[in-house]
Design an enzyme around this catalytic site. Structure first.
Site, PDB file in Angstrom:
ATOM      1  N   GLU A  25       0.822  -1.206   0.000  1.00 18.94           N
ATOM      2  CA  GLU A  25       0.000   0.000   0.000  1.00 18.94           C
ATOM      3  C   GLU A  25       0.860   1.262   0.000  1.00 18.94           C
ATOM      4  OE1 GLU A  25      -1.457   1.713   3.815  1.00 18.94           O
ATOM      5  OE2 GLU A  25      -1.682  -0.399   4.354  1.00 18.94           O
ATOM      6  N   LYS A 160      -5.438  -2.945  13.874  1.00 17.78           N
ATOM      7  CA  LYS A 160      -4.792  -1.941  14.730  1.00 17.78           C
ATOM      8  C   LYS A 160      -5.450  -1.947  16.113  1.00 17.78           C
ATOM      9  CE  LYS A 160      -3.471   1.048  10.883  1.00 17.78           C
ATOM     10  NZ  LYS A 160      -4.127   0.383   9.749  1.00 17.78           N
TER      11      LYS A 160
END
Length: 305
Positions: A25, A160
């Site tokens: 990414e 996360k």
């Protein structure tokens, strides 16, 4: 091929020859860390991919073109512009493309563009998920929807730890996404190796990962596969330290009225400050670790085709 898509020559040659390719990414370059650390990290990740037998394809949008594979100069451009570049999720693509603008690809758009290009394996840091308090805010990352519909394997260090990990797993179950623990039966929580939440299955080798994903695709099953690869022990953070920093960052974000796509960058930056920069080094090392596993898995998958 999609008329808006440009595949870098090295990537196109590898795909045509059936060689392993790993998508990466670009949000981590523009929004994940400061310059020049972002560029150094991005180039090192590409090097690690190559050292482990695959070709890297960093995914981004430049001048309204979907890019599968960036040059070193393009990575430098992204790193210097940083947060000036729009953070692009699925909803942003039509306008960014029509206007000829740049876009930093999230997990969602990296999966989309990788699939358009014919790339099956993607290495990232951590995925987005269900945010804490989502029962009232409805703040749920588009990453989870994309995992439910786009056939790409995503190798990450879990979700996360600023998120509600339990609800994130429930959402992935609803979407039929297998959550595989690489060498672990517990979902890693990005900065830490444990979360208290179990994964669907534990697999211990890149060959096992590749075999499972190969079977999923051969059956024509919709959606992707999530591989949760724990951060290396040497770089894992103390759970109490990181959780206290996260709780403080979340409280500050609410006080300041931060919401939507601004939430994650704010929280990660604040956690970095509160931990004296330790979280940034952990972030970098877990990305390197994911790149190694993704490259080895892509090589095994290519051998099965």
């Amino acid at each position: 091929m999609n008329k808006y898509l440009d595949i870098a020559p090295e990537v196109a040659e590898a795909l045509a020859a059936g060689k392993p390719v790993v998508a990466l990414e670009s949000t981590i370059i523009s929004h994940g860390m400061p310059y020049p650390k972002n560029v150094e990290t991005a180039l090192e990740v590409e090097k690690i991919i190559r050292e482990n037998g695959a070709v890297p394809a960093t995914i981004a949008i430049i001048g309204g073109r979907l890019k599968a594979g960036l040059s070193a100069d393009e990575i430098e451009y992204f790193g210097k512009k940083g947060a000036e570049i729009a953070k692009a999720s699925r909803r942003d693509l039509p306008v960014l493309i029509a206007r000829g603008q740049d876009g930093a690809c999230t997990v969602t758009t990296t999966m989309m563009i990788a699939h358009m290009a014919g790339i099956s394996v993607f290495a990232t840091g951590g995925i987005g998920g269900v945010h804490r308090g989502a029962e009232t805010t409805m703040d749920i990352s588009a990453d989870l929807e994309e995992l439910g519909q786009t056939p790409v394997m995503v190798v990450c260090a879990g979700a996360k730890s600023i998120l509600d990990l339990g609800l994130t797993l429930e959402y992935l179950e609803t979407k039929g996404v297998p959550v595989i623990g690489y060498g672990t039966e517990e979902l890693p929580a990005f900065y830490t190796r444990k979360s208290g939440f179990g994964v669907d299955y534990r697999l211990d080798t890149p060959q096992e990962l590749a075999a499972a994903f190969h079977a999923q695709r051969a059956m024509g099953l919709k959606g992707g596969m999530l591989v949760a690869n724990p951060i290396p022990e040497a770089y894992a953070m103390d759970a109490d330290v990181i959780n206290n920093a996260i709780n403080q960052a979340i409280a500050e974000s609410r006080e300041q009225g931060i919401h939507g796509k601004a939430t994650t960058p704010f929280l990660l930056a604040r956690v970095k400050d509160l931990t004296g920069g330790d979280s940034l080094e952990s972030n970098i090392q877990l990305v390197y670790n994911n790149a190694r596993v993704a490259a080895k898995t892509a090589a095994e998958l290519a051998a099965m085709q």
